[in-house]
Design a protein around this motif. Structure first.
Motif, PDB file in Angstrom:
ATOM      1  N   MET A 129     -39.824 -17.154 -28.278  1.00 40.16           N
ATOM      2  CA  MET A 129     -39.698 -17.819 -26.983  1.00 40.16           C
ATOM      3  C   MET A 129     -38.224 -18.003 -26.637  1.00 40.16           C
ATOM      4  N   LYS A 130     -37.840 -17.572 -25.455  1.00 42.81           N
ATOM      5  CA  LYS A 130     -36.447 -17.679 -25.043  1.00 42.81           C
ATOM      6  C   LYS A 130     -36.113 -19.135 -24.715  1.00 42.81           C
ATOM      7  N   THR A 131     -34.978 -19.591 -25.191  1.00 42.97           N
ATOM      8  CA  THR A 131     -34.546 -20.963 -24.910  1.00 42.97           C
ATOM      9  C   THR A 131     -33.307 -20.948 -24.022  1.00 42.97           C
ATOM     10  N   VAL A 132     -33.069 -22.071 -23.374  1.00 45.00           N
ATOM     11  CA  VAL A 132     -31.879 -22.250 -22.546  1.00 45.00           C
ATOM     12  C   VAL A 132     -31.187 -23.527 -23.001  1.00 45.00           C
ATOM     13  N   GLN A 133     -29.921 -23.653 -22.644  1.00 41.38           N
ATOM     14  CA  GLN A 133     -29.149 -24.837 -23.026  1.00 41.38           C
ATOM     15  C   GLN A 133     -29.103 -25.813 -21.862  1.00 41.38           C
ATOM     16  N   LEU A 134     -29.583 -27.015 -22.134  1.00 39.78           N
ATOM     17  CA  LEU A 134     -29.547 -28.080 -21.136  1.00 39.78           C
ATOM     18  C   LEU A 134     -28.497 -29.101 -21.566  1.00 39.78           C
ATOM     19  N   THR A 135     -27.509 -29.317 -20.709  1.00 38.47           N
ATOM     20  CA  THR A 135     -26.469 -30.309 -20.962  1.00 38.47           C
ATOM     21  C   THR A 135     -26.643 -31.458 -19.985  1.00 38.47           C
ATOM     22  N   MET A 136     -26.843 -32.649 -20.516  1.00 33.33           N
ATOM     23  CA  MET A 136     -26.924 -33.818 -19.649  1.00 33.33           C
ATOM     24  C   MET A 136     -25.593 -34.548 -19.706  1.00 33.33           C
ATOM     25  N   LEU A 137     -25.042 -34.807 -18.545  1.00 32.21           N
ATOM     26  CA  LEU A 137     -23.761 -35.492 -18.431  1.00 32.21           C
ATOM     27  C   LEU A 137     -24.010 -36.866 -17.820  1.00 32.21           C
ATOM     28  N   ARG A 138     -23.741 -37.919 -18.597  1.00 29.06           N
ATOM     29  CA  ARG A 138     -23.898 -39.282 -18.072  1.00 29.06           C
ATOM     30  C   ARG A 138     -22.751 -40.144 -18.577  1.00 29.06           C
ATOM     31  N   GLU A 139     -22.115 -40.802 -17.637  1.00 25.50           N
ATOM     32  CA  GLU A 139     -20.984 -41.684 -17.912  1.00 25.50           C
ATOM     33  C   GLU A 139     -19.920 -40.965 -18.742  1.00 25.50           C
ATOM     34  N   GLY A 140     -19.677 -39.704 -18.395  1.00 20.43           N
ATOM     35  CA  GLY A 140     -18.620 -38.947 -19.045  1.00 20.43           C
ATOM     36  C   GLY A 140     -18.958 -38.384 -20.412  1.00 20.43           C
ATOM     37  N   ILE A 141     -20.178 -38.595 -20.882  1.00 20.27           N
ATOM     38  CA  ILE A 141     -20.584 -38.115 -22.209  1.00 20.27           C
ATOM     39  C   ILE A 141     -21.573 -36.960 -22.057  1.00 20.27           C
ATOM     40  N   GLU A 142     -21.336 -35.885 -22.785  1.00 20.35           N
ATOM     41  CA  GLU A 142     -22.225 -34.733 -22.748  1.00 20.35           C
ATOM     42  C   GLU A 142     -23.222 -34.784 -23.908  1.00 20.35           C
ATOM     43  N   GLU A 143     -24.485 -34.495 -23.596  1.00 13.87           N
ATOM     44  CA  GLU A 143     -25.527 -34.369 -24.611  1.00 13.87           C
ATOM     45  C   GLU A 143     -26.229 -33.033 -24.382  1.00 13.87           C
ATOM     46  N   VAL A 144     -26.414 -32.272 -25.444  1.00 13.34           N
ATOM     47  CA  VAL A 144     -26.920 -30.909 -25.314  1.00 13.34           C
ATOM     48  C   VAL A 144     -28.219 -30.746 -26.087  1.00 13.34           C
ATOM     49  N   ARG A 145     -29.168 -30.030 -25.464  1.00 15.74           N
ATOM     50  CA  ARG A 145     -30.429 -29.679 -26.127  1.00 15.74           C
ATOM     51  C   ARG A 145     -30.790 -28.241 -25.789  1.00 15.74           C
ATOM     52  N   LYS A 146     -31.512 -27.628 -26.695  1.00 18.38           N
ATOM     53  CA  LYS A 146     -32.110 -26.327 -26.426  1.00 18.38           C
ATOM     54  C   LYS A 146     -33.580 -26.549 -26.075  1.00 18.38           C
TER      55      LYS A 146
ATOM     56  N   GLY B  58     -32.233 -20.977 -16.789  1.00 17.82           N
ATOM     57  CA  GLY B  58     -31.081 -20.585 -17.586  1.00 17.82           C
ATOM     58  C   GLY B  58     -30.297 -21.824 -17.969  1.00 17.82           C
ATOM     59  N   ASP B  59     -29.140 -21.622 -18.574  1.00 18.67           N
ATOM     60  CA  ASP B  59     -28.317 -22.772 -18.966  1.00 18.67           C
ATOM     61  C   ASP B  59     -27.912 -23.571 -17.733  1.00 18.67           C
ATOM     62  N   CYS B  60     -27.896 -24.884 -17.870  1.00 20.95           N
ATOM     63  CA  CYS B  60     -27.470 -25.710 -16.745  1.00 20.95           C
ATOM     64  C   CYS B  60     -26.964 -27.059 -17.227  1.00 20.95           C
ATOM     65  N   VAL B  61     -26.183 -27.700 -16.336  1.00 17.09           N
ATOM     66  CA  VAL B  61     -25.645 -29.044 -16.570  1.00 17.09           C
ATOM     67  C   VAL B  61     -26.270 -29.972 -15.540  1.00 17.09           C
ATOM     68  N   VAL B  62     -26.764 -31.121 -15.997  1.00 14.96           N
ATOM     69  CA  VAL B  62     -27.472 -32.058 -15.125  1.00 14.96           C
ATOM     70  C   VAL B  62     -26.821 -33.433 -15.217  1.00 14.96           C
ATOM     71  N   SER B  63     -26.642 -34.068 -14.058  1.00 10.19           N
ATOM     72  CA  SER B  63     -26.109 -35.431 -14.009  1.00 10.19           C
ATOM     73  C   SER B  63     -27.050 -36.297 -13.187  1.00 10.19           C
ATOM     74  N   PRO B  64     -27.666 -37.356 -13.775  1.00  9.51           N
ATOM     75  CA  PRO B  64     -28.480 -38.281 -12.981  1.00  9.51           C
ATOM     76  C   PRO B  64     -27.621 -38.939 -11.896  1.00  9.51           C
ATOM     77  N   LEU B  65     -28.174 -39.094 -10.690  1.00 11.68           N
ATOM     78  CA  LEU B  65     -27.400 -39.646  -9.583  1.00 11.68           C
ATOM     79  C   LEU B  65     -27.271 -41.163  -9.638  1.00 11.68           C
ATOM     80  N   PHE B  66     -28.335 -41.836 -10.096  1.00 16.20           N
ATOM     81  CA  PHE B  66     -28.317 -43.291 -10.107  1.00 16.20           C
ATOM     82  C   PHE B  66     -28.047 -43.792 -11.517  1.00 16.20           C
ATOM     83  N   ASN B  67     -27.112 -44.711 -11.632  1.00 18.89           N
ATOM     84  CA  ASN B  67     -26.777 -45.312 -12.927  1.00 18.89           C
ATOM     85  C   ASN B  67     -27.299 -46.735 -12.947  1.00 18.89           C
TER      86      ASN B  67
END
Length: 613
Positions: free
Chosen positions: A1-18, A88-97
Motif C-alpha cells: 500500500m502506497k503511503t504519503v507523508q502528512l506533516t501537521m504544523l501547529r504553534e510552530g511545531i512540526e509533527e510527521v506521520r506516514k 500525496g505529501d502535504c503540510v496541514v495547519s489547523p486554522l483555529f487555535n
C-alpha cells in the motif's frame, strides 16, 4: 500500500506521520497525539468548521465543500479536513487555535472535616516458611485484621490481582512488615515508605472540557489545576456524534484520546507539584454517562436509542493499569455513579457539591451543555430529567458558533447610544461567537423586535419602526451581521441559527416546567437555582431570562455554581462519608423520562414562543 507523508504544523511545531494514500484528512489528523481540533458534526460535512490550511496533494473540492468555502478562500489553501483525501505529501495547519480557551475550574471550596476514604496501615507479618505455607492473601489479610483491631473482616478478603502481584515478591522476603494503602477499608496498594496522607486527583470529563484538580488529602487544599478542551471533539461536538463515531469505528480511538489526555494531565500535576507517583492515593472521575462509558472503553450505543440503556451506572473502582496504561503505578480510579443514560456522574457529583439532598426547601441544579440536565429536590425527594437541548449553546450547531476560545465573541450589548457592541475572549480579533454571546445576541434580537414571538428573524422590510438604526443597518437577507471576522469574512447570525437556539431554549424551559409539575410546586417555592458548568458561569442571567431559557420568576435566586462536577469529585476524595453518600445518592433520584411525556411535548411547544420585552 502506497503511503504519503502528512506533516501537521501547529504553534510552530512540526509533527510527521506516514498514512495510506487516499486517507481522509480528518481521520489522519485524529491519529496524532494530543490532537486539539474541532469537528462538531463528527466529519459529516454539515458544519463547515474543521478548517485547515493545506499545502500539498489532496482531492479536489466537491460541491458540498464549496457550500462553506468561497473560491477565494479555496485558492488560499483553506479546506475542510473531513471533505478531502490525501493524494500525496502535504503540510496541514489547523486554522483555529483553542489554547487559552475559557474553561471554568472555579468550584465551591470544601469546608467539611477532612476525613479521606484512604488510609495507610503498617502491618507485621510472619515470613513464609516450610512450616508456614499460608497464601499471601491469608497472611496479609490476617495481619491487616490485627493492625486494625478488627474481627474477621479481612480474613478472607480477595486482594486485587495487581496487589497480589506486588506482594508476591515482598512477602517472600525476610522482612516482616510493609505499609498498605486502603481505599474504603480495603487494601489496594503497597506503599514503599511512610508518605503521609498523600494526594488525590478529581477529574471532570465534560463533553466539551476536561478539568483535573490535585488535592492534598491532609489539608484538603487544592494545590494544582489543569484543564483543556476534550480531545474527543474531533469526533463530534455532542454525545450523539461521538456515539455514532463508536458505531463506525468502535470505542478504541475515543478511549485512547481521553485516556491519553488524562494521563498527560496527571503527569503535569505530579511534576508541577514536585511530588512522587506513590504519593497519589487515587483519582475520582465524574462525567456524563456517555463520557464515562467512553473513558472506560465501553460501547455506549445503547444509550443513544430507546429505551436508552447504559452498560453501567454504579460506582466502579478500576486499576489505572486498565484504563490509563501510561501511568507508572497502579492507582485506583473511582468512577462515580450515574443515574440513567442521560443523567450522569457529573450531575450526581453536582448534587453532592450543592447539598441538595440536605436542604429543607427545594433547590434546583441546572447544567446546560450539549444536553440540559435539571435536578429539583430537598431532603424529602429528588426528581431529575435530561432535555435534548443539543449543542447550540456550545456553538456547535450555530453557523458562526465557536467554543470559548480566544477570539470568540462572549458579550453582546446595546450601548447608551443604541449601537451594538461586543467583546471577545482574550480581546482577540473576532473568529465567531460562543454560548454566552449567543444568549446575549438572542436576547437583544428579541427585546428589539428583530426576532418575533414565533422565532422568525425579520427581513429588512418588516422591521418595527423603533428598531435602533445601528441594528437596522445590520439586518440583511442572509442574516444579522455581527462583526467582521479576522480573515475579512462576515459573521452572520442566520434564521437557522435563531431556530437552533429556539429549539434548545424550549427544551430546557419545558424540562424545568415538567420537574416543577412533577414535584408539585411553583417556581416561587424554590430556594436556590444552582447554574452549573461553564455556560452557567459565563451567561448573563438577564439575557437568559429574556430569551425564555430560564423563568423570570427565579431571576433573583439564580446563582452561578462553577464546576459542581469537579467540586463533587473532590468531596469524594476528602470525605469518607461523601464517598459512601455519593453511591447512595444516585439511587435516591426519581428520573423523569421526557421522550414519552405528553406534558413535556405540550410545554415544549408553548416554550417555542419568545415573549417580547
Amino acid at each position: 500500500m502506497k503511503t504519503v507523508q502528512l506533516t501537521m504544523l501547529r504553534e510552530g511545531i512540526e509533527e510527521v506521520r506516514k498514512v495510506p494514500r487516499g486517507t481522509n484528512l480528518l481521520e489522519a489528523l485524529q491519529g496524532f497525539d494530543d490532537f486539539d481540533f474541532d469537528a462538531p458534526c463528527g466529519g459529516k460535512g454539515t458544519c463547515g468548521k474543521c478548517r485547515v490550511l493545506v499545502d500539498g496533494e489532496v482531492s479536489a473540492p466537491e460541491p458540498q465543500e464549496k457550500r462553506f468555502l468561497s473560491s477565494l478562500t479555496l485558492e488560499k489553501g483553506e479546506r475542510l479536513a473531513c471533505m478531502i483525501t490525501l493524494q500525496g505529501d502535504c503540510v496541514v495547519s489547523p486554522l483555529f487555535n483553542s489554547s487559552g480557551a475559557a474553561i471554568v475550574s472555579d468550584h465551591a471550596v470544601y469546608e467539611g472535616t477532612v476525613d479521606p476514604p484512604f488510609q495507610a496501615v503498617r502491618i507485621e507479618y510472619a515470613p513464609p516458611s516450610l512450616d508456614d505455607q499460608r497464601s499471601n492473601t491469608v497472611r496479609v489479610s490476617e495481619s491487616l485484621t490485627r493492625a486494625l483491631e478488627q474481627d474477621e473482616q479481612y480474613r478472607s478478603v480477595k486482594l486485587p490481582l495487581h496487589l497480589l502481584n506486588r506482594l508476591s515478591g515482598l512477602v517472600s522476603d525476610t522482612g516482616s512488615s510493609l505499609t498498605l494503602s486502603l481505599l474504603d477499608g480495603f487494601p489496594w496498594a503497597v506503599l514503599p515508605r511512610d508518605t503521609g496522607p498523600g494526594y488525590g486527583v478529581a477529574v471532570d470529563i465534560g463533553t466539551t472540557t476536561v478539568v483535573a484538580y490535585l488535592v492534598h488529602l491532609g489539608s484538603g487544599k487544592v494545590e494544582g489545576i489543569v484543564s483543556g478542551l476534550n480531545l474527543q471533539k474531533s469526533w463530534g461536538g455532542d454525545v450523539i456524534s461521538r456515539v455514532q463515531a463508536v458505531i463506525d469505528s468502535g470505542p478504541g480511538p475515543l478511549q485512547k484520546a481521553i485516556a491519553g489526555q488524562l494521563s498527560r494531565m496527571l503527569y503535569r500535576l505530579v511534576e508541577e507539584a514536585d511530588i512522587l507517583w506513590e504519593d497519589l492515593r487515587g483519582v475520582s472521575i465524574a462525567g456524563n454517562t456517555v463520557m464515562m462509558h467512553l473513558f472506560a472503553g465501553i460501547d455506549p450505543r445503547t444509550i443513544a436509542a430507546a429505551p436508552f440503556i447504559p452498560a453501567f451506572t454504579e460506582m466502579r473502582i478500576e486499576s489505572s493499569a486498565l484504563l490509563l496504561p501510561r501511568l507508572p503505578l497502579t492507582i485506583p480510579l473511582i468512577l462515580l455513579p450515574s443515574i440513567s443514560g442521560f443523567i450522569g456522574a457529573d450531575i450526581v457529583a453536582g448534587m453532592l457539591a450543592t447539598g441538595i439532598r440536605e436542604q429543607n426547601k427545594p433547590a434546583m441544579l441546572i447544567d446546560i451543555g450539549t444536553n440540559g440536565e435539571i435536578v429539583l429536590g430537598d431532603r424529602r425527594r429528588i426528581v431529575a430529567c435530561s432535555t435534548a437541548a443539543g449543542p447550540a449553546f456550545e456553538g456547535a450547531t450555530i453557523s458562526c458558533g465557536l467554543g470559548g476560545i480566544p477570539g470568540a465573541i462572549n458579550r453582546v450589548f446595546l450601548s447608551p447610544a443604541e449601537e451594538m457592541k461586543w467583546t471577545t475572549i482574550a480581546d482577540d480579533l473576532p473568529l465567531g461567537i460562543c454560548g454566552s454571546g449567543i444568549i446575549d445576541l438572542m436576547a437583544l434580537l428579541v427585546r428589539t423586535g428583530l426576532v418575533d414571538e414565533t422565532g422568525r428573524l425579520l427581513p429588512p422590510d418588516e422591521l418595527p419602526g423603533d428598531v435602533p438604526e445601528d441594528l437596522r443597518a445590520r439586518v440583511r437577507e442572509e442574516g444579522f451581521f455581527i462583526a467582521r471576522r479576522r480573515d475579512g469574512h462576515d459573521l452572520l447570525f442566520t434564521a437557522k441559527d435563531v431556530r437552533e437556539v429556539q429549539l434548545a431554549k424550549a427544551a430546557v424551559a419545558a424540562g424545568i416546567e415538567v420537574l416543577l409539575e412533577e414535584y408539585g410546586i411553583g417556581p416561587e417555592e424554590i430556594s436556590t437555582v444552582h447554574l452549573a458548568g461553564g455556560f452557567g458561569s459565563f451567561i448573563d442571567i438577564a439575557s437568559a431570562v429574556a430569551t425564555g431559557l430560564l423563568p423570570g420568576a427565579l431571576t433573583e435566586r439564580i446563582v452561578p455554581a462553577g464546576n459542581t462536577a469537579g467540586a463533587g469529585a473532590l468531596r469524594v476524595l476528602l470525605s469518607a462519608r461523601d464517598f459512601k453518600h455519593v453511591q447512595e445518592l444516585a439511587g435516591q433520584v426519581d428520573y423523569v423520562e421526557l421522550s414519552g411525556s405528553m406534558s413535556f411535548q405540550e410545554k415544549y411547544v408553548e416554550q417555542m414562543f419568545f415573549s417580547q420585552h
